[in-house]
Each structure stands twice: as C-alpha cells, then as structure tokens.
Design a protein around this motif. Structure first.
Motif, PDB file in Angstrom:
ATOM      1  N   PRO A 158       0.804  -1.230   0.000  1.00 51.17           N
ATOM      2  CA  PRO A 158       0.000   0.000   0.000  1.00 51.17           C
ATOM      3  C   PRO A 158       0.836   1.280   0.000  1.00 51.17           C
ATOM      4  CG  PRO A 158      -0.925  -1.587   1.530  1.00 51.17           C
ATOM      5  CD  PRO A 158       0.380  -2.159   1.066  1.00 51.17           C
ATOM      6  N   GLY A 159       1.930   1.288   0.732  1.00 55.85           N
ATOM      7  CA  GLY A 159       2.781   2.478   0.771  1.00 55.85           C
ATOM      8  C   GLY A 159       3.365   2.807  -0.589  1.00 55.85           C
ATOM      9  N   GLU A 160       3.781   1.778  -1.313  1.00 54.71           N
ATOM     10  CA  GLU A 160       4.326   1.987  -2.654  1.00 54.71           C
ATOM     11  C   GLU A 160       3.257   2.564  -3.578  1.00 54.71           C
ATOM     12  OE1 GLU A 160       7.086  -0.850  -5.179  1.00 54.71           O
ATOM     13  OE2 GLU A 160       4.982  -1.369  -5.481  1.00 54.71           O
ATOM     14  N   ARG A 161       2.043   2.043  -3.482  1.00 59.10           N
ATOM     15  CA  ARG A 161       0.959   2.567  -4.317  1.00 59.10           C
ATOM     16  C   ARG A 161       0.649   4.023  -3.966  1.00 59.10           C
ATOM     17  NH1 ARG A 161      -1.379  -2.537  -3.083  1.00 59.10           N
ATOM     18  NH2 ARG A 161      -2.908  -1.541  -1.701  1.00 59.10           N
ATOM     19  N   TYR A 166       0.225   9.747  -5.113  1.00 58.79           N
ATOM     20  CA  TYR A 166       0.255  11.103  -4.567  1.00 58.79           C
ATOM     21  C   TYR A 166       1.587  11.815  -4.776  1.00 58.79           C
ATOM     22  CZ  TYR A 166      -4.031   9.501  -2.344  1.00 58.79           C
ATOM     23  OH  TYR A 166      -5.288   9.003  -2.130  1.00 58.79           O
ATOM     24  N   GLY A 167       2.545  11.152  -5.403  1.00 58.03           N
ATOM     25  CA  GLY A 167       3.810  11.798  -5.711  1.00 58.03           C
ATOM     26  C   GLY A 167       4.657  12.135  -4.507  1.00 58.03           C
ATOM     27  N   VAL A 168       4.665  11.253  -3.504  1.00 52.75           N
ATOM     28  CA  VAL A 168       5.474  11.481  -2.299  1.00 52.75           C
ATOM     29  C   VAL A 168       6.600  10.454  -2.256  1.00 52.75           C
ATOM     30  CG1 VAL A 168       3.549  12.494  -1.037  1.00 52.75           C
ATOM     31  CG2 VAL A 168       3.949  10.024  -0.887  1.00 52.75           C
ATOM     32  N   GLY A 169       7.582  10.703  -1.408  1.00 53.17           N
ATOM     33  CA  GLY A 169       8.774   9.851  -1.374  1.00 53.17           C
ATOM     34  C   GLY A 169       8.631   8.599  -0.548  1.00 53.17           C
ATOM     35  N   ARG A 172      11.247   5.082   1.310  1.00 48.89           N
ATOM     36  CA  ARG A 172      12.451   5.088   0.470  1.00 48.89           C
ATOM     37  C   ARG A 172      12.999   6.507   0.332  1.00 48.89           C
ATOM     38  NH1 ARG A 172      14.583   1.301  -2.450  1.00 48.89           N
ATOM     39  NH2 ARG A 172      12.746  -0.001  -2.107  1.00 48.89           N
ATOM     40  N   GLY A 173      12.121   7.462   0.097  1.00 46.15           N
ATOM     41  CA  GLY A 173      12.560   8.845  -0.050  1.00 46.15           C
ATOM     42  C   GLY A 173      13.183   9.385   1.223  1.00 46.15           C
ATOM     43  N   GLN A 174      12.603   9.040   2.386  1.00 44.32           N
ATOM     44  CA  GLN A 174      13.177   9.463   3.661  1.00 44.32           C
ATOM     45  C   GLN A 174      14.602   8.946   3.821  1.00 44.32           C
ATOM     46  OE1 GLN A 174      12.412  11.097   6.811  1.00 44.32           O
ATOM     47  NE2 GLN A 174      11.091  12.236   5.406  1.00 44.32           N
ATOM     48  N   ALA A 175      14.790   7.666   3.519  1.00 45.02           N
ATOM     49  CA  ALA A 175      16.125   7.080   3.674  1.00 45.02           C
ATOM     50  C   ALA A 175      17.109   7.695   2.699  1.00 45.02           C
ATOM     51  CB  ALA A 175      16.046   5.568   3.483  1.00 45.02           C
TER      52      ALA A 175
END
Length: 286
Positions: A158-161, A166-169, A172-175
């Motif tokens: 779900p997080g990947e979807r 919504y175009g957020v990181g 993975r983006g946080q890391a």
C-alpha cells in the motif's frame, strides 16, 4: 601467530558490536511499541486503527527481527560500501521480513522499520568511531541511494501505491534523503523536551507528534488520502503548541487519537521514524 590473534580479536569485537547494535534496534522498536497514548497506533491501551494487531504481536515481531538486524550489521564489516553491500543488506532485509511474517502469522508489523532501522544499523557498523546521528544518517542515505538489482521492481504494498498516486517519497525517499524527519524533527524535539524538563514519556510523544506534523505519511495516505493526512498534521501541530507534558497537550492528544480512530487511519510511517529517532538517540548516548 600474533597477527592471527589480532585478527581473531577483531572478528570477536565486530560480532559483539553487531550484536549490541541489533539489541539497540530491538530496544528502539520496543520503546515505540510501549509508548502510549499514540494517536491511531497500536500501544498497550488498544489496537489503534488496526483490527489485526496488538502490542504483544508487535513485541514478538521486534524480537523476531533481532537476528536479521545483527546479520545486516555484520555485513557492513565483510563488504566495503558499494553496490555489493547494498544488495547484500537488501537480501538480508527480505529474509528478515520473511522471519517477521512467520512470527506474526503473515501480518505486516514492521516492514517499514526493517528498511529504515536496518540501514541505520549498517551505517553505524560501517564506522564505529563516527556515531553521531548526522554521520550515521548520512551513511545510511548513501546506501539507500544505491541501486539494488535483486529487489523486485514493484512490491504492490500500500505504501508503494500511495507514493505513485500522490507523488510522495515514502520510506524510500526518507532514507535516500538521509532521514530528514529524524534529524530535523524527531531528535531535536525529543532532546528539546528533555532539556525543558519534560518526562521521557512526554518527550517521546512530542517527538512522534513533531514527525506527524510534517511527514507525508504513506500509511495515512493509503487509508484516507490527502484529507486524512491534513487532519493528522493539523491535530499534531495543535497538540505540539501545548506539549504532551501539559494537561492541555494531553487533552489535544486524546482528541487527535479519537479522530484518527474514527477515520480508521494509523500513522505507521511516523511510528517507524520515531523508532529511528530513538535508535540514533540510544547509540549516540551509549
């Protein structure tokens, strides 16, 4: 003979440090689980917005992950920083996820935490003499930005979807950015609240709220969309204006908890980053 003794001692020391790091990661996960009241999240009071989880299950999951975190930390000694190490810890992370699912009967309790805290454990093991939060987070970010050819292109989680929609990181983006919400919100708020005389319990709740207030939490987005995320962030900011050390702050915290439960949303991304904040705090204070 002397060289062999020194080599054996070094291996023993590395193994001990990897075991210690794994213990710190497990401790940070347990600290997050036991913190209460956490809005919308599982804690010893209730299941939060989850019908399939309870605090004992999350505790079991944290203990089941300890060998995986130790193996990740040991990998940092055996391979230099580079794509081979990145792929190795990715494989170990997927093995740890399988161990988690076996321990929980197939329930995803700590998938995001395996990624975040695993990277931080590896980054700490890479340079045991440079264990400031900023140094560890920077090394973890460098590892996260490396490609992992062995990882599946899409997981369907779900997080990947939510990231794609919504175009957020996301996690993975946080890391890859070097954990900005840990260094910029979680840790400073935790330490600032302590310095102002708050109890450790209140300081940790404030740190969680500081992360919630600005994080594009994909767990929230996947369940409730942007409207739910805005409600979460507004409630977290409202609570932080008072602080959880105050009666007014605790009232706002309970109000936020009721709102998240009514919406059936759980800020799991913020919980993972709180655990990461607690881990870096543990390591730097040890």
């Amino acid at each position: 003979m002397e060289t062999a003794v020194r080599s054996s001692a070094a291996v023993t020391e590395q193994a001990q440090f990897a075991a210690w790091l794994a213990g710190q990661v497990t401790g940070a996960l347990l600290d997050e689980v036991m913190l209460a009241p956490k809005p919308g999240l599982v804690d010893p009071r209730h299941r939060g917005a989850h019908s399939d989880m309870h605090w004992q299950l999350l505790s079991r999951s944290a203990h089941a992950l300890r060998p995986g975190f130790q193996a990740m930390a040991l990998a940092a000694y055996r391979q230099p920083a580079g794509s081979a190490l990145r792929e190795r810890i990715g494989a170990l992370g997927r093995e740890a996820e399988a161990a988690m699912l076996a321990a929980t009967g197939g329930i995803n309790t700590h998938r995001g935490a395996i990624w975040a805290l695993g990277l931080l454990a590896v980054a700490a093991a890479q340079a045991p003499d440079e264990l400031t939060p900023a140094a560890i987070a920077a090394r973890a970010g460098s590892l996260a930005r490396m490609p992992d050819r062995l990882a599946p292109e899409h997981t369907g989680h779900p997080g990947e979807r939510a990231c794609r929609r919504y175009g957020v990181g996301g996690a993975r983006g946080q890391a890859q950015a070097g954990f900005p919400h840990v260094l910029g919100q979680g840790l400073p708020t935790l330490r600032g609240a302590r310095a102002q005389g708050a109890t450790e319990h209140a300081a940790r709740l404030d740190a969680l709220l500081a992360i919630m207030a600005t994080l594009d939490d994909t767990c929230v987005l996947s369940r409730g969309g942007p409207e739910a995320l805005q409600a979460l962030q507004a409630g977290a900011r409202r609570t932080l204006t008072h602080g959880c050390a105050t009666l007014a702050g605790r009232r706002e915290l309970r109000r936020l908890d009721r709102e998240l439960l009514s919406r059936h949303i759980s800020p799991g991304g913020a919980a993972d980053l709180l655990a990461a904040s607690l881990l870096l705090d543990r390591i730097s204070r040890a």
